[in-house]
Scaffold this active site. Structure first.
Site, PDB file in Angstrom:
ATOM      1  CB  SER A 106       2.712  40.992  -9.834  1.00 59.73           C
ATOM      2  OG  SER A 106       3.003  41.410 -11.155  1.00 59.73           O
ATOM      3  CE1 TYR A 130       3.845  47.502 -14.218  1.00 64.22           C
ATOM      4  CE2 TYR A 130       3.452  45.138 -14.161  1.00 64.22           C
ATOM      5  CZ  TYR A 130       4.248  46.230 -13.867  1.00 64.22           C
ATOM      6  OH  TYR A 130       5.450  46.043 -13.224  1.00 64.22           O
ATOM      7  CB  THR A 156       3.030  49.755 -11.398  1.00 66.65           C
ATOM      8  OG1 THR A 156       3.023  48.874 -10.277  1.00 66.65           O
ATOM      9  CG2 THR A 156       4.475  50.049 -11.770  1.00 66.65           C
ATOM     10  CE  LYS A 219       5.915  48.576  -6.725  1.00 69.54           C
ATOM     11  NZ  LYS A 219       6.670  48.644  -8.000  1.00 69.54           N
ATOM     12  CG  HIS A 243       9.751  48.811 -11.386  1.00 73.24           C
ATOM     13  ND1 HIS A 243       8.429  49.111 -11.592  1.00 73.24           N
ATOM     14  CD2 HIS A 243       9.902  47.523 -11.778  1.00 73.24           C
ATOM     15  CE1 HIS A 243       7.805  48.054 -12.110  1.00 73.24           C
ATOM     16  NE2 HIS A 243       8.691  47.069 -12.227  1.00 73.24           N
TER      17      HIS A 243
END
Length: 331
Positions: A106, A130, A156, A219, A243
């Site tokens: 992440s 992100y 994402t 995603k 999520h």
């Protein structure tokens, strides 16, 4: 206590993690309807098992974007692993490499990309991005990941703003002072979700493609329409995801959304799913409905909370054994 199934690890994590950490990982948005529905939807699906098939030899390996993994379960991107185990994402990376599967690291890791890479050289890793308002910071992060040998970029798409997670608000959730969102330290003095760029659109896929040679996996897709747009914009993979029920409450369970996404893409890109996988039979259901691979989020955290790298390996091994058994018994 013998750890026999994933709910044993969940019970352990709930008992031993600090309440604020448990609440953070467990949180869903609003009433947690979607979070809970992710699990319940699997329970409504029934097998049609076939008998007298030779199941003496089974091969549970698969390939995702050309890389072989030992079985079709990878580790989804989740933030703040040091809240569950002191070594954080380094332990996650080691467990994934030991089990020969994919780990998606992440943006909000509590270890740097460099530390994650060094912890498990040669492991199959993708990087979850992100896009922040500070585009240069996002670009720098992506290029660091590529230089370190990460093999896929996971964008994402379902977090223009953070969903309302009531327990986090009640608890005033913040990372403890000794933990940092390591990959963003240079770019931002504080790591706030408000730094995310809510103006991101499909056109930004072209921007990402101009920055990297890595395959792009998107995603957070839940509809036929968005699946078709993803294919049209040249992504290589889709993760059907809500999520973990942490964003928009009362959307579809991911296993239900999987069917329309698979139909829409017609084999043009690989489709994966996360959310609600708690047993090896859930993995088989997802594959039967068209997923190439599943990714686990919270169960990976529970494994870390139990015994770090070793606990996460235990979780993966249980899923692997249950998946193999379900395949055999379903013929």
């Amino acid at each position: 206590m013998a750890m026999v199934c994933l709910s044993d690890f969940e019970a352990y994590a709930k008992k031993y993690l600090p309440k604020i950490a448990w609440d953070y990982f467990a949180a869903g948005a609003d009433d947690c309807t979607t979070r809970d529905e992710n699990i319940l939807a699997y329970k409504r699906i029934r097998f049609r098992p076939r008998m007298l098939r030779d199941v003496s030899v089974m091969d549970i390996r698969t390939k995702i974007l050309g890389s072989e993994i030992s079985f079709p379960v990878g580790i989804a991107p989740t933030g703040f692993h040091q809240l569950a185990w002191p070594d954080g994402e380094k332990s996650t990376a080691r467990a994934a490499r030991a089990m020969n599967t994919c780990y998606i690291a992440s943006t909000y890791s509590t270890c740097t990309l460099e530390e994650i890479s060094a912890a498990a050289p040669g492991g199959l890793r993708w990087f979850q991005l992100y896009i922040h308002r500070n585009r240069a910071a996002s670009q720098e992060l992506l290029q660091r990941a590529e230089a370190l040998g990460f093999q896929g970029l996971v964008l994402t798409a379902d977090l223009p703003y953070t969903g309302k997670r009531r327990d986090d608000i009640r608890n005033g959730f913040r990372l403890p002072p000794h933990m940092k969102v390591k990959n963003l330290e240079q770019a931002f003095e504080v790591c706030e979700m408000s730094l995310l760029d809510p103006s991101v659109t499909w056109n930004d896929i072209y921007w990402l493609r101009s920055l990297t040679r890595l395959p792009i996996i998107i995603k957070g897709i839940l509809t036929r329409e968005d699946a078709e747009l993803a294919v049209r914009h040249g992504v290589q993979g889709i993760i059907v995801s809500n999520h973990g029920g942490r964003q928009l409450d009362e959307g579809p369970a991911t296993i239900d959304a999987l069917v329309e996404v698979v139909e829409a893409v017609r084999g043009r890109v690989e489709v994966y799913v996360d959310g609600g996988i708690r047993k090896g039979s859930d993995v088989l259901k997802a594959l039967a409905l068209g997923a190439k691979c599943v990714f686990i989020g919270r169960p990976a955290i529970w494994g870390l909370a139990y015994k770090g790298e070793e606990g996460l390996q235990d979780v993966l091994r249980i899923l692997q054994d249950e998946f193999r058994l379900s395949m055999a018994l379903a013929g």
